[in-house]
Design a protein around this motif. Structure first.
Motif, PDB file in Angstrom:
ATOM      1  N   VAL A  71      45.077  34.751  44.529  1.00 44.08           N
ATOM      2  CA  VAL A  71      45.051  35.813  43.365  1.00 44.08           C
ATOM      3  C   VAL A  71      43.930  36.694  43.569  1.00 44.08           C
ATOM      4  O   VAL A  71      44.791  38.110  43.080  1.00 44.08           O
ATOM      5  N   LYS A  72      43.116  36.975  43.414  1.00 41.17           N
ATOM      6  CA  LYS A  72      41.940  37.677  43.037  1.00 41.17           C
ATOM      7  C   LYS A  72      41.519  38.567  44.941  1.00 41.17           C
ATOM      8  O   LYS A  72      41.411  39.717  44.938  1.00 41.17           O
ATOM      9  N   HIS A  97      47.377  38.462  45.765  1.00 46.21           N
ATOM     10  CA  HIS A  97      47.798  37.662  46.604  1.00 46.21           C
ATOM     11  C   HIS A  97      48.863  36.620  44.763  1.00 46.21           C
ATOM     12  O   HIS A  97      48.353  36.106  44.759  1.00 46.21           O
ATOM     13  N   GLN A  98      49.658  36.155  45.555  1.00 48.93           N
ATOM     14  CA  GLN A  98      50.233  34.898  44.481  1.00 48.93           C
ATOM     15  C   GLN A  98      50.009  33.032  44.854  1.00 48.93           C
ATOM     16  O   GLN A  98      50.271  33.443  45.945  1.00 48.93           O
ATOM     17  N   ILE A 144      45.363  36.286  34.196  1.00 44.02           N
ATOM     18  CA  ILE A 144      46.074  35.380  35.758  1.00 44.02           C
ATOM     19  C   ILE A 144      47.366  34.758  35.221  1.00 44.02           C
ATOM     20  O   ILE A 144      47.536  33.680  34.124  1.00 44.02           O
ATOM     21  N   GLY A 204      56.068  39.988  40.566  1.00 47.05           N
ATOM     22  CA  GLY A 204      54.353  40.148  40.696  1.00 47.05           C
ATOM     23  C   GLY A 204      53.898  40.086  39.293  1.00 47.05           C
ATOM     24  O   GLY A 204      52.958  40.121  39.267  1.00 47.05           O
ATOM     25  N   ASP A 223      51.393  35.664  38.847  1.00 46.45           N
ATOM     26  CA  ASP A 223      50.446  35.310  39.359  1.00 46.45           C
ATOM     27  C   ASP A 223      50.614  33.666  39.892  1.00 46.45           C
ATOM     28  O   ASP A 223      50.906  33.605  41.511  1.00 46.45           O
TER      29      ASP A 223
END
Length: 682
Positions: free
Chosen positions: A303-304, A307-308, A335, A359, A362
């Motif tokens: 996530v950082k 992306h999911q 998040i 989006g 997350d």
């Protein structure tokens, strides 16, 4: 080069109309018949009666001492017996339903008997007998025993395979490289095939079998390793830009310390996430080893990196539990965690789908609902599947195709023996958590018989009075005409009478999802003190206050399942207990009880389970993806499997393997198996 697998089986003399019966056994060619190996041998070598054990199957030679005696039971059943002098022993030989042999049994004649030895009665129950010097004799030989069915008999199969060896035995070609044949002093293939069908001795038969076991496992591993080698060169995944300082800060802020094992596995996963090739990693660890937090660190890192993430679990109860724990972990970092299960209202489901697509979510936690056609992600980077052997390969691949070939981390709390992991999951890298978090007390396990039930119920009452809770597991939901085992509905009614001052809950698979969730919620909040359940609670349910696990008719469960159930307790600071109630009648049942009381180590439990049940049942054959080996046995041949894997890895990494003439038969094998032209293996 003549490929014997291209020669029709009908080319062998004497096959005729039996070709269809051979086809039913999967034999269609001369090569297929020659590779149809026996699974054991009948030993007709003469034995000394002083050297054999009671119950052994033996072959002995002696002289008929008395006239035969015949007893008839009805029209067809009979018992024929006579005394036979074998060395200095006067033995009773008994034939059942062979009354027609009476005329052949004459005092003073020599006879060879094969059958089961009863040392106490000095008696042999004869399965086969022959008279030396009269016709063809099996005495002093080993006879192969094949898996046969239909119109095919053992004698016909033996005769037909001998004919196939006469016609085509000299055309059998070596498939293994010279270096590997020399490395393990293996029989050449031509000799091994002839010997395995007709060995002079058991040791010679074992040498031939070892050769064919190695070949089978090596070719299987070669296929897997060539596949991995070819597909790893494809940079078709996402090379995540991992923010290592942020990940370290996240780990430091956790309310507990990671074990060394967890740190090592996280480093392996982060290294995979940085690579352009797709990660395909199996994370296995014992119950309570902390796999979920490892998955959480991986999801945080993805996530950082922009992306999911998706976490797919087998039950709604588990999905809700994971959502709550991940929300607690990720809330300080902004998040967003979503939930997608089959029981969401239509409106909630639409909101979650929209949030995933643009989006706003997350990380999504869900059940099979995650792989439905109308679920789309903005940018799916990591898929984590929990208890992966509960999902079919197709379900995992559907989820994977929802992203641009996302990285995949599969987790299991059923520890898999290394043997099985490198075979069933040869296309996966395997990470293992061996340590348990500090402060965990070992669960005390006891095996008791049904007549001690009152003492167990008193013990449960005592624990509940101190504030603890108990699970009681039954194999069935309701009473069965076919099985005499405890069922959850009746037991729940009995315990409500037994414990009028306690709340006794009932949980089983037929209850509506909302009702199941409600019961589990009340149990986790200690509104229900005793929960009667089927194995629906086997996976992932986390109630630290529960300290007693009672399992009724425990011998009816597999070892790994018993270990999973035991893992539902021992999750908090209090001493926990697992009580197995059974009156096992089979040796397997007794062995399961023994294993459970002797060890808490899930890997040792898994090893014994594999020995007791075999690999097909270990995962459930339909979804296991396990190959059906002709001669190899994964439990018995694990050392050869590991050698074969290491040899295959080394070979496919060499440039000359792909170019040198010596390896042409192996490259042709990979071509026939479509490895060199196949799509990415899921």
């Amino acid at each position: 080069m003549t490929d014997l697998h291209l020669i029709p089986v009908t080319n062998i003399k004497g096959i005729g109309k039996k070709a269809d019966d051979l086809g039913a056994l999967g034999i269609h060619s001369a090569g297929g018949l020659l590779d149809y190996f026996p699974f054991r041998y009948e030993d007709y070598h003469l034995k000394d009666l002083t050297q054999v054990k009671d119950g052994d199957k033996i072959t002995v030679q002696g002289r008929i001492f008395s006239e035969p005696s015949l007893q008839m039971y009805g029209r067809t059943k009979s018992r024929l017996s006579c005394k036979v002098m074998i060395d200095r022993f006067l033995v009773t030989a008994v034939w059942f339903n062979r009354h027609f042999l009476k005329a052949q049994l004459k005092a003073g004649e020599d006879i060879v008997l094969t059958g089961k030895w009863d040392a106490r009665r000095l008696q042999i129950s004869v399965s086969e007998s022959e008279f030396p010097g009269k016709g063809a004799s099996r005495t002093g030989t080993l006879q192969p025993v094949y898996s046969v069915s239909g119109a095919i008999t053992q004698n016909w199969m033996r005769k037909t395979i001998r004919q196939a060896l006469v016609q085509y035995g000299q055309m059998i070609e070596e498939v293994l490289p010279r270096e590997l044949v020399a490395k393990y002093s293996l029989m050449p293939r031509k000799q091994a095939v002839a010997v395995i069908h007709n060995p002079e001795s058991l040791s010679e038969g074992e040498k031939a079998r070892k050769r064919m076991v190695y070949e089978e496992l090596f070719l299987f591993q070669l296929k897997l390793q060539a596949f991995r080698s070819l597909n790893r060169s494809k940079a078709d995944g996402v090379a995540h830009d991992i923010d290592l300082p942020a990940v370290r800060e996240f780990v430091r802020a956790l309310p507990f310390q990671l074990t060394d094992s967890q740190k090592k596995v996280i480093a392996e996963i982060l290294d995979d996430l940085k690579q352009p090739a797709c990660m395909n990693r199996l994370l296995q660890g014992d119950v309570g080893a902390g796999k979920t937090i490892v998955a959480a660190v991986a999801l945080y890192a993805v996530v950082k990196a922009g992306h999911q993430g998706a976490l797919m679990v087998p039950t709604e109860i588990l999905a809700e539990q994971h959502k709550r724990s991940l929300e607690k972990l990720f809330e300080p970092y902004g998040i967003q965690v979503g939930l997608l299960t089959g029981s969401l209202t239509e409106r909630k489901r639409r909101d979650v789908l929209a949030a995933l697509q643009i989006g706003l979510i997350d990380i999504v936690v869900g059940t099979h609902a995650l792989i439905q056609e109308d679920v789309f992600f903005r940018q799916l980077g990591l898929v984590v599947t929990d208890e992966q052997h509960r999902f079919g390969v197709n379900q995992r691949s559907i989820l994977r195709r929802k992203g641009m070939t996302p990285d995949v981390l599969t987790m299991t709390a059923t520890p898999i023996p290394r043997t099985l992991a490198i075979t069933a999951f040869g296309d996966l890298d395997v990470s293992t958590l061996r340590e348990l978090p500090k402060g965990r007390k070992p669960i005390e396990t006891y095996f008791v018989q049904h007549h001690l039930l009152d003492r167990i119920l008193k013990f449960i009452r005592k624990e509940v009075r101190t504030g603890r809770q108990a699970y009681i597991i039954c194999p069935l939901i309701e009473e069965s005409d076919k099985l005499d085992v405890q069922n959850a509905i009746d037991l729940h009614a009995q315990l409500q009478n037994q414990y009028p001052d306690m709340k006794v809950g009932l949980l089983h698979g037929r209850l509506p999802a909302a009702e199941k969730d409600g019961i589990m919620r009340r149990f986790s909040e200690n509104e229900v003190q005793v929960l009667v359940s089927t194995t629906v609670i086997e996976v992932g349910v986390d109630v630290p206050n529960a300290t007693i696990m009672v399992i009724y008719d425990a011998d009816r469960f597999g070892l790994s399942q018993l270990h999973q159930l035991r893992g539902r307790v021992g999750r908090g600071e209090h001493q926990s207990y697992c009580i197995l109630i059974a009156d096992p009648k089979s040796e397997v049942g007794k062995e399961r009880m023994r294993a459970m009381t002797e060890t808490n180590d899930g890997f040792e439990i898994a090893r014994r389970d594999l020995e007791l049940r075999g690999p097909g049942e270990f995962f459930g054959t339909k979804q296991s993806g396990l190959p059906e080996f002709r001669v190899a046995d994964m439990a018995a041949d694990f050392e050869i499997l590991e050698e074969a894997r290491d040899d295959a890895v080394e070979l496919v990494a060499r440039t000359d393997f792909w170019t040198a003439a010596e390896y042409l038969p192996l490259r042709e094998y990979l071509q026939r198996e479509q490895v060199l032209s196949s799509d990415l293996l899921d």
